[in-house]
Design a protein around this motif. Structure first.
Motif, PDB file in Angstrom:
ATOM      1  N   UNK B 404       7.047  -8.173  11.402  1.00 53.09           N
ATOM      2  CA  UNK B 404       5.615  -8.506  11.330  1.00 53.09           C
ATOM      3  C   UNK B 404       5.288  -9.600  12.353  1.00 53.09           C
ATOM      4  N   UNK B 408       2.955  -9.445  15.979  1.00 51.25           N
ATOM      5  CA  UNK B 408       1.927 -10.387  16.413  1.00 51.25           C
ATOM      6  C   UNK B 408       2.306 -11.035  17.748  1.00 51.25           C
ATOM      7  N   UNK B 417      -3.969 -15.364  12.251  1.00 54.54           N
ATOM      8  CA  UNK B 417      -3.964 -13.912  12.008  1.00 54.54           C
ATOM      9  C   UNK B 417      -2.902 -13.553  10.977  1.00 54.54           C
ATOM     10  N   UNK B 419      -1.716 -15.312   8.632  1.00 54.71           N
ATOM     11  CA  UNK B 419      -2.098 -15.781   7.291  1.00 54.71           C
ATOM     12  C   UNK B 419      -3.070 -14.818   6.599  1.00 54.71           C
ATOM     13  N   UNK B 420      -3.787 -14.038   7.379  1.00 52.11           N
ATOM     14  CA  UNK B 420      -4.833 -13.170   6.815  1.00 52.11           C
ATOM     15  C   UNK B 420      -4.377 -11.745   6.554  1.00 52.11           C
ATOM     16  N   UNK B 421      -3.132 -11.423   6.855  1.00 51.85           N
ATOM     17  CA  UNK B 421      -2.705 -10.021   6.804  1.00 51.85           C
ATOM     18  C   UNK B 421      -2.676  -9.475   5.384  1.00 51.85           C
ATOM     19  N   UNK B 422      -2.969  -8.203   5.289  1.00 53.20           N
ATOM     20  CA  UNK B 422      -2.919  -7.461   4.033  1.00 53.20           C
ATOM     21  C   UNK B 422      -1.529  -6.831   3.924  1.00 53.20           C
ATOM     22  N   UNK B 423      -0.553  -7.639   3.521  1.00 49.39           N
ATOM     23  CA  UNK B 423       0.827  -7.159   3.440  1.00 49.39           C
ATOM     24  C   UNK B 423       1.089  -6.528   2.078  1.00 49.39           C
ATOM     25  N   UNK B 424       2.103  -5.689   2.051  1.00 45.80           N
ATOM     26  CA  UNK B 424       2.379  -4.882   0.864  1.00 45.80           C
ATOM     27  C   UNK B 424       2.979  -5.737  -0.249  1.00 45.80           C
ATOM     28  N   UNK B 425       2.396  -5.613  -1.433  1.00 42.71           N
ATOM     29  CA  UNK B 425       2.925  -6.322  -2.593  1.00 42.71           C
ATOM     30  C   UNK B 425       3.087  -5.417  -3.807  1.00 42.71           C
ATOM     31  N   UNK B 432       3.541 -11.963  -4.570  1.00 43.55           N
ATOM     32  CA  UNK B 432       2.132 -11.661  -4.258  1.00 43.55           C
ATOM     33  C   UNK B 432       1.808 -12.188  -2.866  1.00 43.55           C
ATOM     34  N   UNK B 433       2.097 -13.467  -2.675  1.00 46.06           N
ATOM     35  CA  UNK B 433       1.987 -14.047  -1.340  1.00 46.06           C
ATOM     36  C   UNK B 433       3.350 -13.893  -0.698  1.00 46.06           C
ATOM     37  N   UNK B 434       3.471 -12.899   0.151  1.00 45.59           N
ATOM     38  CA  UNK B 434       4.731 -12.711   0.859  1.00 45.59           C
ATOM     39  C   UNK B 434       5.118 -14.009   1.555  1.00 45.59           C
ATOM     40  N   UNK B 437       3.267 -14.949   4.518  1.00 43.74           N
ATOM     41  CA  UNK B 437       1.900 -15.442   4.314  1.00 43.74           C
ATOM     42  C   UNK B 437       1.916 -16.903   3.885  1.00 43.74           C
TER      43      UNK B 437
END
Lengths: 447, 447
Positions: B404, B408, B417, B419-425, B432-434, B437
């Motif tokens: 990831x 970037x 950027x 910090x804002x990613x929609x990563x898989x949880x 929850x917060x990878x 993140x």
């Protein structure tokens, strides 16, 4: 400044924490209907399946910890009404039954979603469950401890699938009933749904799709089965997992605008259309960065992130929710599934000209001991190469590489970019050409 | 059109395949010094450690498969000289000992690297090894089969570390000797190096750093030990893994410009400074997209990718190598390590004002059964937030999330950027917060 939060789970507690941190002089109060706050609802199937020791382990922060931070946590308090002009709430203390008025300066609606409860006969019978909150999980555990042997799960979405695994792990026979022709709803393409079905069946679950439930049967107040248009399914544990609905009763009372999805409409700062009223979490729409549409996708990360944004803003800061790209991941027995971006149905609905490839490869070097198959479907816009979405099926953590595609989707990246990435390679972790690079290379050639 | 490739491993075979595919009418000939082509050299420690069945499993394509594609594969043919004006090569057939001339129109130098062999006494004794090619691995296997019990590994880089694990798995006692104060060279920050050392020692390897080797000892032609400035280390198997050097003898003969690293300088199309001569793979520099410097980082993916680019271009196409961002990953016993971008030493050398954070978290939901610790160090440029690099330590596949950050870095992305990613949880895959993140959130606050 009195900041009041309705709902003490993901969005609500994130908001309360951030608000207090941003403005320590503010009074922050959270009303939570249950006795539990700040818990990972996504973990409920894993407690029931035995991978997590107990329900308390799901609670990320206890009420005592939050109170130590100066946040007022009122458990078993249900907010019954709101007056957005007077800026007051009507709150019932469920322990005492007393109702009172509570003032607010800024109000956050973090009321989440509730499971849909169809108007079937015997929905209130013992042994009939939904799964959303910790008390739901505790009720299921009680039914299991009471000796349940035959489970019927109504609904083949995330919850239904995860609970099929959990209940098999607990030794029950499991029948999975789904009204649609496939499992896993619309979040995946049809081919992936078929593979999920095959895995679930391989694990001994009796999957029946295209079946409409007509009602539940019960004797002496205990459920005995599910009546369907294809006959009776006997069961002493019934899980109703047919979807969720945003909890918007308070929002409606406040006169807040709802979106087309039925969830609350906010701006990027989580502000509703009513002054002093904010919304965050599973009850709220988000902007999908790929489709640029407002969508209702109730998932944990977005809920937490919206909560933080709302908390900072309610306390006088300035934060913005960046939107989502539709990333989701789940495990069902030995199959791991991930997706991000738009599905085939999404792109069709949006009128996008999408090109896609399917690639099967190996998650580790093919010759390496632990190598497992991994499949990637990758989709981009014809002509421009703009990435539109991906879907991965594999084993274990391998499908977490969906995050690479999510990263590119966030910045409206192209498949050509994906093909050029310097991704990590060593035999225990990947093939030289990671499956994502293979898929991107093939798709680039078709753009 | 006669396209000639020198070296039949990663870059060479990739080039040959792509050239033939791009221009099927061309004649494509590959000269390979050994009997093996197209093999995954990175897999050698895993064959020796027992995770891969045999050396042949490493061969992605056999000579017969390549010939069936119309590619001329000449095994055991060593290219001794080149005349770039006449466009001819001097080639020796190692089987017959005969030497002849071979014409070319386009020539690719895919000669790779060779292990450094210090001028120590008894380097030719039986039981002394390097590890680069399949015959090296076979020689080590023969020493193991011959009953070796005590291994000394000279050099604590990737190969030394991976072989420490392999030889422990084979039941040998292992002493790991390193001249520098730490293991794992300069690719990681000092704190990570210390953790690697701790893991290697925990697994029973006798690690001795800051030790200078003075020579090897032998009796009757067999190695008996390593003489160091800190005494004699007895050993019946010695692996010399003190680095590699690009094979540039032919390049020098051809008058090709070398870079400051000593590896071959090319443009993005893999063209050298001599007309009709191309270079690709471990013998060739690449452009680092973060530092924008030319670097020599011999790794498998870049080698394969450069080969493809060269092959397409030699056959009349137009492809460009996108550069690297410095991604690397490796496993040493139960520790997985990954890095991308610039290290602390790199940023200091470049005069960049870097800010970094260290975050420890859990790779899966903390309450989930298989959760393991994961550590992330993340680094960005002060003021702008431009990402500079990351380093991850954890267990299993968890550190593959380095991709990831690599994604970037490829696009010169910012920590904001990330910090804002929609990563898989979901609990089996992430918190929850990878952890990425969390690290990005904290680092953003420091920018």
């Amino acid at each position: 400044m009195r900041i009041v939060v309705v709902g003490g789970v993901a969005a609500g507690m994130s908001a309360a924490s951030r608000a207090k941190r941003h403005d320590p002089s503010s009074e922050v109060v959270v009303f939570e209907r249950t006795e539990w706050i700040s818990y990972g609802a996504c973990g409920l199937p894993y407690v029931l399946g035995g991978q997590v020791d107990d329900f308390a382990a799901l609670e990320a922060r206890t009420p005592a910890q939050m109170r130590a931070r100066g946040i007022g946590v009122r458990l078993r308090h249900e907010v019954m009404g709101v007056d957005p002009v007077a800026r007051t709430l009507t709150v019932r203390d469920l322990a005492s039954g007393r109702t009172g008025q509570e003032p607010y300066d800024q109000l956050l609606l973090a009321t989440g979603v509730s499971p849909v409860r169809p108007p079937w006969a015997n929905m209130d019978a013992a042994g009939v469950h939904v799964l959303r909150e910790i008390p739901d999980g505790q009720a299921i555990e009680a039914t299991l401890q009471g000796g349940a042997r035959r489970a019927a799960i109504i609904g083949g979405g995330y919850i239904g699938l995860e609970m099929a695994e959990a209940l098999r792990a607990r030794g029950l026979s499991v029948v999975l009933l789904e009204q649609l022709p496939d499992l896993a709803g619309r979040m995946l393409d049809p081919e992936a749904r078929q593979q999920i079905r095959a895995e679930v069946e391989r694990q001994g679950v009796d999957v029946r799709t295209g079946v409409t439930v007509e009602g539940l049967t019960a004797r002496a107040g205990r459920v005995t089965g599910v009546q369907t248009d294809a006959g009776l399914v006997r069961a002493d544990l019934v899980l109703v997992a047919v979807g969720v609905r945003p909890n918007v009763a308070l929002a409606k009372m406040a006169g807040v605008r709802l979106g087309r999805s039925g969830a609350i409409h906010t701006d990027a700062r989580q502000r509703t259309t009513v002054d002093g009223v904010w919304a965050a979490g599973d009850n709220t729409e988000s902007v999908h960065r790929v489709s640029r549409r407002r969508v209702h996708v109730p998932l944990g990360l977005a809920a937490n992130r919206m909560g933080r944004v709302a908390g900072i803003n309610m306390a006088g800061g300035d934060a913005r929710f960046p939107g989502i790209v539709g990333t989701a991941i789940f495990k069902v027995f030995d199959l791991s599934v991930a997706r991000t971006g738009l599905s085939a149905e999404d792109t069709a609905a949006l009128g996008l000209d999408a090109v896609q490839v399917d690639v099967s490869s190996s998650d580790h070097a093919g010759y390496y001991r632990d190598a497992c198959p991994i499949q990637v479907r990758l989709r981009a816009e014809r002509g421009t190469g703009r990435l539109l979405g991906a879907q991965l099926l594999g084993h274990g953590d391998a499908v977490k590489r969906v995050d690479v595609v999510a990263t590119l989707l966030h910045g409206r990246g192209r498949v050509q970019d994906l093909a050029e990435l310097d991704l990590a390679y060593a035999p225990p972790f990947s093939t030289v050409w990671d499956v994502l690079l293979v898929a991107a290379g093939r798709l680039t050639a078709l753009i």
